[in-house]
Design an enzyme around this catalytic site. Structure first.
Site, PDB file in Angstrom:
ATOM      1  N   TYR A  53      -2.962  -0.800  14.501  1.00  0.00           N
ATOM      2  CA  TYR A  53      -1.724  -0.325  13.892  1.00  0.00           C
ATOM      3  C   TYR A  53      -0.615  -1.323  14.181  1.00  0.00           C
ATOM      4  CZ  TYR A  53       1.880   2.738  12.135  1.00  0.00           C
ATOM      5  OH  TYR A  53       2.903   3.255  11.382  1.00  0.00           O
TER       6      TYR A  53
ATOM      7  N   GLN B  24      -0.617   9.396   9.000  1.00  0.00           N
ATOM      8  CA  GLN B  24      -1.588   9.305   7.914  1.00  0.00           C
ATOM      9  C   GLN B  24      -2.435   8.040   8.010  1.00  0.00           C
ATOM     10  OE1 GLN B  24       1.696   9.587   7.628  1.00  0.00           O
ATOM     11  NE2 GLN B  24       2.567   8.221   6.084  1.00  0.00           N
TER      12      GLN B  24
ATOM     13  N   ASN C 285       5.316   4.875  16.777  1.00  0.00           N
ATOM     14  CA  ASN C 285       6.249   5.915  17.186  1.00  0.00           C
ATOM     15  C   ASN C 285       5.489   7.153  17.648  1.00  0.00           C
ATOM     16  OD1 ASN C 285       5.381   7.251  14.860  1.00  0.00           O
ATOM     17  ND2 ASN C 285       7.191   6.677  13.668  1.00  0.00           N
TER      18      ASN C 285
ATOM     19  N   SER D 200       9.292   1.715  24.817  1.00  0.00           N
ATOM     20  CA  SER D 200       9.262   0.550  25.697  1.00  0.00           C
ATOM     21  C   SER D 200      10.002   0.816  27.006  1.00  0.00           C
ATOM     22  CB  SER D 200       9.885  -0.646  24.984  1.00  0.00           C
ATOM     23  OG  SER D 200       9.756  -1.816  25.762  1.00  0.00           O
TER      24      SER D 200
ATOM     25  N   GLN E 176      15.085  -5.029  26.199  1.00  0.00           N
ATOM     26  CA  GLN E 176      14.156  -3.912  26.066  1.00  0.00           C
ATOM     27  C   GLN E 176      14.829  -2.674  25.486  1.00  0.00           C
ATOM     28  OE1 GLN E 176      10.748  -4.185  26.445  1.00  0.00           O
ATOM     29  NE2 GLN E 176      11.433  -6.300  26.515  1.00  0.00           N
TER      30      GLN E 176
ATOM     31  N   HIS F  65      14.686  -2.148  21.636  1.00  0.00           N
ATOM     32  CA  HIS F  65      13.508  -1.627  20.956  1.00  0.00           C
ATOM     33  C   HIS F  65      13.725  -0.240  20.369  1.00  0.00           C
ATOM     34  CE1 HIS F  65      10.242  -4.461  21.489  1.00  0.00           C
ATOM     35  NE2 HIS F  65      10.545  -4.626  22.760  1.00  0.00           N
TER      36      HIS F  65
ATOM     37  N   GLU G 166       5.766  -0.343  32.413  1.00  0.00           N
ATOM     38  CA  GLU G 166       5.095  -1.138  31.392  1.00  0.00           C
ATOM     39  C   GLU G 166       5.327  -2.619  31.668  1.00  0.00           C
ATOM     40  OE1 GLU G 166       5.239  -1.627  26.516  1.00  0.00           O
ATOM     41  OE2 GLU G 166       6.986  -0.857  27.597  1.00  0.00           O
ATOM     42  N   HIS G 167       6.605  -3.004  31.808  1.00  0.00           N
ATOM     43  CA  HIS G 167       6.989  -4.379  32.126  1.00  0.00           C
ATOM     44  C   HIS G 167       7.633  -4.394  33.504  1.00  0.00           C
ATOM     45  CE1 HIS G 167       7.384  -4.161  27.623  1.00  0.00           C
ATOM     46  NE2 HIS G 167       6.622  -5.236  27.727  1.00  0.00           N
TER      47      HIS G 167
ATOM     48  N   ASP H   8       6.418 -10.820  25.276  1.00  0.00           N
ATOM     49  CA  ASP H   8       6.456 -10.037  24.050  1.00  0.00           C
ATOM     50  C   ASP H   8       5.956 -10.839  22.861  1.00  0.00           C
ATOM     51  OD1 ASP H   8       7.433  -7.740  25.203  1.00  0.00           O
ATOM     52  OD2 ASP H   8       9.521  -8.101  24.664  1.00  0.00           O
TER      53      ASP H   8
ATOM     54  N   GLU I  29     -34.001  17.300  43.527  1.00  0.00           N
ATOM     55  CA  GLU I  29     -33.277  17.825  42.366  1.00  0.00           C
ATOM     56  C   GLU I  29     -34.147  18.746  41.516  1.00  0.00           C
ATOM     57  OE1 GLU I  29     -31.636  14.539  40.224  1.00  0.00           O
ATOM     58  OE2 GLU I  29     -30.065  14.170  41.713  1.00  0.00           O
TER      59      GLU I  29
ATOM     60  N   HIS J 139     -39.690  13.353  36.813  1.00  0.00           N
ATOM     61  CA  HIS J 139     -39.091  12.074  37.197  1.00  0.00           C
ATOM     62  C   HIS J 139     -39.912  11.422  38.310  1.00  0.00           C
ATOM     63  CE1 HIS J 139     -35.639  13.413  34.898  1.00  0.00           C
ATOM     64  NE2 HIS J 139     -34.962  12.303  35.184  1.00  0.00           N
TER      65      HIS J 139
END
Length: 424
Positions: free
Chosen positions: A123, A183, A206, A229, A251, A254, A320-321, A354, A408, A413
């Site tokens: 995306y 979608q 988003n 962000s 930042q 954003h 994140e950063h 970035d 077991e 087995h």
């Protein structure tokens, strides 16, 4: 911009800073309806949602040729910048490609084999700002990993940003679709008449995109649920407040929901950073967005009683950063385990990562760095363990395997081992 002491933070303050989320819950029900309609009605639903949410009547959903034309037609300087960014990102990710291996462990030949996922959807956001860099960050590592079919979905517009289309082409995408939002995620996850189904969906978006990724997870793999962000700067008295402020403002640009934070053990520096942020925000093209982010309870400049307290704050925040502007930056980094991407020193702005340093900017937010890393070649490969035992190796394991199998209650087995070894 808010400025206060770490020690003075109350429960509500700490919740605003540390309990960040992507806003998924608020739109999850609406997103479910969108995804369900796309799954059931295919292209018809996709086109209706393009008109409803993007105010665009889409012709062909596939625009792969448009991306190629955009690359040829954009300004030469922009094309050179796109190519340079793609090359740097490719070079960094090529160093991550895992190699198959086999080793002998006392006669047991064991190893791992790595193979790429076959079909991936990326995306690439549109909307209030164009993000050609996000297209590069999603497509390049997938192609480096060896993914055969990489499809990109980007929101439709009367004129889709040519820089985004050019970057998608330069990065090596195989197919490009003009569809955005929830979608787009639904179409990639389940397929339509025009959109081929993928096995994994990656990339930022988003809250509608993020909620859709949460909705389809399980039917298709995703990278992670990323929110707005965020940056946290750890600084000491050697830091230039103007540089720190520049990263915070960058930042904040954003998203009005971005979280921008600085923490320092120098109270005077904290005041200087806060003042510099307010000055640098003046007159920006996206000043309204910047001011909204700066005024949020999730943003602020904080002074700590010691660098140890600042480091503890940073680890709890799990940004994140993470920018470290301090004399002993390597030592500080060693003490912070949780961060999506780290930027060390005066001349390493977050903007470099970035766009073009080579590292990936698709990173976990909301404290997700405590659990996972950012997008990488690893995101697009799967591993198979491989083993071969000779009779001696199996004999050496025989008692261990049969004893555990019997414990077991899995008699067959145990028998599969005993039969090979000729045991009664």
């Amino acid at each position: 911009m808010n400025e206060s002491a770490v020690a003075d933070l109350g429960p509500d303050d700490r919740s605003a800073l540390f309990d960040r989320d992507a806003g998924v819950a608020a739109v999850r029900e609406d997103v479910r309806e969108i995804v369900d309609r796309v799954r059931e009605e295919g292209d018809v639903a996709v086109r209706e949602f393009c008109e409803e949410f993007d105010d665009v009547t889409v012709g062909s959903l596939e625009i792969t040729d448009e991306a190629e034309r955009a690359y040829d037609e954009i300004d030469a300087d922009l094309r050179d910048a796109v190519d340079a960014a793609v090359e740097n990102v490719r070079e960094f990710h090529e160093a991550q490609v895992p190699e198959d291996w086999r080793e002998s462990f006392d006669g047991r030949e064991l190893g791992r084999r790595f193979r790429p996922i076959e079909r991936v959807g990326v995306y690439a956001p549109g909307g209030t700002a164009a993000y050609p860099s996000s297209a590069i960050m999603g497509v390049v590592p997938a192609k480096v990993a060896g993914v055969e079919q990489v499809a990109v979905a980007t929101p439709p517009a009367e004129t889709i940003n040519p820089a985004t289309l050019a970057a998608i082409h330069a990065a090596g995408a195989d197919t490009v679709y003009s569809v955005g939002g929830a979608q787009a995620v639904g179409a990639l996850a389940y397929g339509t008449e025009s959109v081929n189904r993928v096995q994994k969906i990656v990339g930022p978006g988003n809250r509608w995109v993020t909620a859709a990724k949460a909705e389809v997870r399980g039917d298709v793999e995703i990278d992670f649920l990323a929110g707005p962000s965020e940056i946290l700067v750890v600084a000491d008295d050697t830091a230039d407040p103007e540089y720190v402020a520049a990263d915070l403002v960058a930042q904040a640009e954003h998203d009005e929901n971005a979280s921008v934070v600085a923490v320092t053990d120098d109270e005077a520096l904290a005041d200087e950073i806060a003042d510099a942020v307010d000055r640098q925000a003046d007159g920006r093209e996206r000043e309204d967005v910047i001011r909204a982010a700066l005024d949020s309870d999730a943003s602020g400049v904080f002074h700590a009683r010691s660098m140890s307290e600042a480091i503890s704050f940073a680890e709890a925040y799990a940004p994140e950063h993470l920018s470290i502007v301090a004399e002993d930056d390597e030592s500080i980094l060693d003490r912070i385990e949780s961060a999506g991407s780290a930027f060390l020193g005066t001349y390493t702005p977050v903007a470099a990562g970035d766009y073009a340093s080579g590292t990936n900017h698709v990173l976990p937010t909301g404290g997700g760095a405590k659990l996972t890393g950012g997008l990488s070649v690893d995101t697009f490969v799967r591993s198979t363990t491989v083993q071969r035992l000779d009779r001696d190796a199996l004999e050496s394991l025989g008692d261990t395997v049969t004893t555990l199998a019997d414990a077991e209650g899995l008699e067959a087995h145990a028998e599969s081992v005993r039969r090979r070894l000729g045991d009664e």
